[in-house]
Structures are given as structure tokens and as C-alpha cells.
Motif scaffolding. Structure first.
Motif, PDB file in Angstrom:
ATOM      1  N   HIS A   1       0.822  -1.207   0.000  1.00  0.00           N
ATOM      2  CA  HIS A   1       0.000   0.000   0.000  1.00  0.00           C
ATOM      3  C   HIS A   1       0.860   1.264   0.000  1.00  0.00           C
ATOM      4  O   HIS A   1       0.525   2.254  -0.657  1.00  0.00           O
ATOM      5  CB  HIS A   1      -0.919  -0.009   1.227  1.00  0.00           C
ATOM      6  CG  HIS A   1      -1.825   1.174   1.311  1.00  0.00           C
ATOM      7  ND1 HIS A   1      -2.939   1.321   0.507  1.00  0.00           N
ATOM      8  CD2 HIS A   1      -1.779   2.285   2.100  1.00  0.00           C
ATOM      9  CE1 HIS A   1      -3.536   2.454   0.792  1.00  0.00           C
ATOM     10  NE2 HIS A   1      -2.859   3.073   1.753  1.00  0.00           N
TER      11      HIS A   1
ATOM     12  N   THR B   1      -6.046  -0.627   0.136  1.00  0.00           N
ATOM     13  CA  THR B   1      -6.697   0.475   0.850  1.00  0.00           C
ATOM     14  C   THR B   1      -7.813  -0.031   1.749  1.00  0.00           C
ATOM     15  O   THR B   1      -7.922   0.362   2.918  1.00  0.00           O
ATOM     16  CB  THR B   1      -7.262   1.493  -0.160  1.00  0.00           C
ATOM     17  OG1 THR B   1      -6.193   1.977  -0.992  1.00  0.00           O
ATOM     18  CG2 THR B   1      -7.907   2.655   0.549  1.00  0.00           C
ATOM     19  N   THR B   2      -8.644  -0.929   1.214  1.00  0.00           N
ATOM     20  CA  THR B   2      -9.744  -1.482   2.011  1.00  0.00           C
ATOM     21  C   THR B   2      -9.209  -2.320   3.158  1.00  0.00           C
ATOM     22  O   THR B   2      -9.723  -2.250   4.285  1.00  0.00           O
ATOM     23  CB  THR B   2     -10.659  -2.324   1.115  1.00  0.00           C
ATOM     24  OG1 THR B   2     -11.070  -1.556  -0.023  1.00  0.00           O
ATOM     25  CG2 THR B   2     -11.888  -2.777   1.878  1.00  0.00           C
TER      26      THR B   2
ATOM     27  N   THR C   1      -3.640   0.173  -3.878  1.00  0.00           N
ATOM     28  CA  THR C   1      -4.673  -0.432  -4.702  1.00  0.00           C
ATOM     29  C   THR C   1      -5.976  -0.449  -3.914  1.00  0.00           C
ATOM     30  O   THR C   1      -6.009  -0.158  -2.714  1.00  0.00           O
ATOM     31  CB  THR C   1      -4.293  -1.865  -5.098  1.00  0.00           C
ATOM     32  OG1 THR C   1      -4.193  -2.664  -3.896  1.00  0.00           O
ATOM     33  CG2 THR C   1      -2.959  -1.903  -5.834  1.00  0.00           C
ATOM     34  N   GLU C   2      -7.052  -0.795  -4.587  1.00  0.00           N
ATOM     35  CA  GLU C   2      -8.341  -0.877  -3.906  1.00  0.00           C
ATOM     36  C   GLU C   2      -8.301  -1.935  -2.817  1.00  0.00           C
ATOM     37  O   GLU C   2      -8.829  -1.735  -1.713  1.00  0.00           O
ATOM     38  CB  GLU C   2      -9.433  -1.197  -4.926  1.00  0.00           C
ATOM     39  CG  GLU C   2     -10.820  -1.311  -4.295  1.00  0.00           C
ATOM     40  CD  GLU C   2     -11.878  -1.688  -5.317  1.00  0.00           C
ATOM     41  OE1 GLU C   2     -13.048  -1.861  -4.910  1.00  0.00           O
ATOM     42  OE2 GLU C   2     -11.537  -1.811  -6.510  1.00  0.00           O
TER      43      GLU C   2
END
Length: 441
Positions: free
Chosen positions: A349, A358-359, A354-355
Motif C-alpha cells: 500500500h 486500501t480497504t 490499490t483498492e
């Protein structure tokens, strides 16, 4: 007409050949584009992997304890010293008052330090101007940090002898206890030598040089032997700490690679320094924290099995395969550390968010916030909070990592095993889910 028909047929044939050539070229171009796309994707993955490695190396190279940072600090100290030497007349800023010039107040020194008070009275007992009597009206105070030089001294114990006039029996006080029989070092001297060696990393030969500068003539070998004797004196205390620690219900352990010198060869062996900690104060426990260390030659599970013999409870550790033997009997329960999983996700990260990363980072932060809220609460309340609030977050995180992780390329850095935690992410999440059911983990 026949010639014209023949010409048309030739023209149509040429068109067909051209169309076939164009189609073949289109196929070739498509195949080449597909190959280039695959090569670009692989190159992007390699670049991402190399960038992650560079970021890791930078964090290590410029970390808090790195040699590079130490050199930078030394360079800064040299610059500050050179600057001060170039302007020796530089003083603190002063302000003009109505009657005098006073120095601006500075930050007070640590009030817990020992203080030696010195009072400077005026040289005259009366007013030097008119000869009148003086009366007290306050005082000014100034502080300076002083150093009381370390001084070695000889403690000489005199034991007078007395004889009885009646029976001639000799009476004498018993000799004081010594740390080392026939030794010349007191308990305080031994503690200083050992702290300098293992606390401040001063070799014995350097300590001998420092002592010689203060008039103490002692051999390096004497210091080494004395430290060995002192270590033997500490063995009962160390063994008792280990004995008490193994009676606790939860232990955290970790290891650090440690080069161990092979005497006489000038080489080092690969060793490990293990730490074992039992500290449940964050769980509301009133038991005092306990920590002990064990240095081993090599790094294998046998040393852990030996050290934790007789322990039954929860072991919080990383994914080192040497711990697996401990969990087989069922007496020791595994609680994987979520920090290792977070560290790997953070590496990705921090370099290229990236998605997924991040999540995942947001979910882990939410778990950490809950832990911060319930820290120090009674075990029953911590257990209830973890079951109602933490467990759903952990399970959702596991489902997300499993679902999206299966769609990643096998070359992606996120799917590569962590060098510090051999266990995969699913195992860490599964163990963390299990640990979230425990009030003491």
C-alpha cells in the motif's frame, strides 16, 4: 470481351490475394500485440516488485537504528560543533530592562535530578553606596548541568581481633559477603561492568582502557572471568523468572537473528536471540510483567520446545514453522499476530496503493481502534466486545482477501510469501479470528 473478362478475373484474384495478405498481417499484428501486452504486464509486475523491494531497503537503510542514519547524525553533530567553534562569542539573546540586562529564561532542567545548592552572598554586608543596612527582597536562580566524575575507590574492611583474658578465645567480626570468593570486585562494580558490556556494548578491553585512565590496573581477562562468575550468580534468578513465566496463561515470543562469534576462527555462526514475554496488564491483569531471553546457536523449533516445556495456554507468535510442533498436542493454542499481515499489506500500500490494500488497511485500522478502546477492561468485557465488534470485521477481511487475492497474478507481490512470516494471509486471518474469541490475547 474475353480479354476484358480475363482482366477482371485477374483483378479479382489480386484483390483476394491482397485481402488474404491483410488478414494474415492483422493476425500477426494481433498476436504480436497480445505478446507485447503480456510482456508489458510482466514488466509492470517486475517493476512493482522491484519498487517494493527498494522501498523496504530504504526503510531499513534509513530506519531509526540503521548505520546510515547513525552516520547522518554524526555528520549533523560535526556540523553543529564546527558552527559553534566558528562563532565562540555567540551568546543567548538578551533584553534590556530598566535597571539591568537579563538573560531570557530557558527551559528548566529535569527536576528529578539530584541538586546541589550553592548560595553566593554579596561581598559586603552593607550598601556599598551609602553604608545602609541590607534587607532580603528575593533571589535570582540559575541552573547548570554538572557532571560528578565517576570515581573508583577501594573499600577496605578492617576487622579488629580481640582475645579473651580468661580463656584466650579470639573474637572477630565475620568477613563481609563477597560476590566472588577471593575476588576484588564489589556487587556494584560487577553490575557496572556487566551493564557496560551488554547494556552499552562496551567490550571488556575498552572498559579496561577506561579504568586504566582512572588509575585502576585490571586485565581484560579478569573482567571477562568476573562477568562469567556474575552470570552464574544470576542463574537462580533467571531460572525462577522462566519458571514463573511458564505458569502464565499467555506468552508472546519472537526471535532476532544474532551472529555468534566462533572463538579462534574469526568467523561467526548464525544464531538467534529469543524473547519470551508474559504481560497481561492490558487485559486488566494485576500480575507483574515477566520477560526473559535465550540465545541459541541456529534457529529451529527444538529450542522453543525446550524453552516452553510444561507451558499450557496461548502462544502469540509469528508464522515460523518451528512453532507448529507446539500446537500439535493441543495444550498450546496458537494466536497469530495481525501485525505481520498488516506489515506485508502496508509494504504494498505504501508503494502502490490499490483498492484491495486500501480497504484492507482501513479494516485493520478499525480493528486496532476497537482494541484501543477496550484496552485494560476486565476480560469478560473484552471478550464481549471482540465477539460482537471485532469478529465480524476479521471475518469480512478474510473473505475479502481470499476473494480478491484469488484474482491476482501469481507474480504479484501481494501473493508472495512474507519473508518475516512464512504463514500465508489466510492462516494469519484465521488465527486472528480465533484469537478474537479470547479475552487475554
Amino acid at each position: 470481351m474475353s480479354e476484358q473478362a480475363s482482366s477482371n478475373a485477374d483483378f479479382i484474384a489480386r484483390i483476394a490475394l491482397l485481402e488474404a495478405a491483410v488478414s494474415a498481417r492483422d493476425i500477426t499484428i494481433a498476436e504480436r500485440d497480445e505478446q507485447l501486452r503480456r510482456e508489458r504486464a510482466e514488466a509492470a509486475l517486475r517493476i512493482q516488485r522491484l519498487q517494493l523491494q527498494i522501498d523496504r531497503f530504504n526503510r531499513k537503510a534509513f530506519g531509526r537504528s540503521s548505520e546510515k542514519l547513525g552516520q547522518m547524525r554524526l555528520e549533523l553533530e560535526d556540523l553543529e560543533t564546527d558552527f559553534a567553534a566558528s562563532v565562540p562569542d555567540l551568546e543567548l539573546p538578551i533584553v534590556a530592562d530598566t535597571d539591568k540586562v537579563r538573560v531570557l529564561p530557558v527551559r528548566k532542567l529535569n527536576p528529578n535530578l539530584p541538586r546541589k545548592r550553592a548560595v553566593r552572598e554579596p561581598s559586603c554586608a552593607c550598601c556599598p553606596g551609602c553604608g545602609g543596612d541590607l534587607r532580603a527582597m528575593g533571589e535570582d536562580s540559575d541552573e547548570m548541568l554538572d557532571l560528578v566524575a565517576q570515581a573508583w575507590q577501594v573499600m577496605e574492611t578492617i576487622r579488629p581481633k580481640y582475645s579473651c583474658r580468661t580463656c584466650d578465645k579470639i573474637i572477630e567480626a565475620p568477613a563481609p559477603a563477597k560476590a566472588i570468593a577471593r575476588g576484588k570486585l564489589s556487587y556494584a562494580a560487577l553490575a557496572h561492568i556487566m551493564m557496560a558490556k551488554w547494556g552499552y556494548h562496551l567490550p571488556f578491553y575498552r572498559q579496561a582502557q577506561m579504568m586504566a585512565a582512572k588509575g585502576v590496573d585490571i586485565e581484560r581477562s579478569t573482567l571477562a572471568r568476573s562477568a562469567g562468575y556474575a552470570a552464574a550468580l544470576l542463574d537462580p534468578i533467571y531460572n525462577r523468572i522462566r519458571e514463573i513465566g511458564r505458569t502464565r496463561t499467555k506468552i508472546h515470543t519472537d526471535d532476532t537473528r544474532l551472529p555468534i562469534l566462533a572463538p579462534g576462527t574469526g568467523k561467526t555462526h548464525k544464531g538467534a536471540l529469543w524473547v519470551y514475554v508474559a504481560d497481561d496488564r492490558n487485559s486488566g491483569s494485576q500480575e507483574p510483567p515477566i520477560a526473559w531471553y535465550r540465545a541459541t546457536m541456529g534457529r529451529d523449533g527444538e529450542s522453543v520446545l525446550t524453552e516452553l516445556a510444561g507451558f499450557a495456554g496461548t502462544l502469540q507468535a509469528d508464522g515460523f514453522s518451528g512453532y507448529n510442533q507446539l500446537y500439535k498436542g493441543g495444550a498450546i493454542r496458537e494466536a497469530a499476530c495481525l501485525t505481520y499481515l498488516r506489515r506485508k499489506i502496508f509494504d504494498v500500500h505504501d508503494s502502490q496503493p490499490t483498492e484491495l490494500s486500501t480497504t484492507a488497511m482501513a479494516s485493520i485500522q478499525a480493528i486496532y481502534r476497537i482494541e484501543e478502546e477496550i484496552r485494560g477492561l476486565p476480560p469478560a468485557e473484552r471478550l464481549a466486545a471482540r465477539r460482537s465488534r471485532t469478529r465480524p470485521l476479521v471475518r469480512a477481511l478474510r473473505r475479502q482477501l481470499t476473494r480478491q487475492g484469488n484474482g491476482l497474478s501469481r507474480h504479484a507481490d501481494t501473493r508472495r510469501p512474507s519473508p518475516t512470516a512464512p504463514s500465508d494471509g489466510a492462516r494469519s486471518i484465521a488465527s486472528s479470528t480465533m484469537a478474537s474469541s479470547s479475552p487475554t490475547t
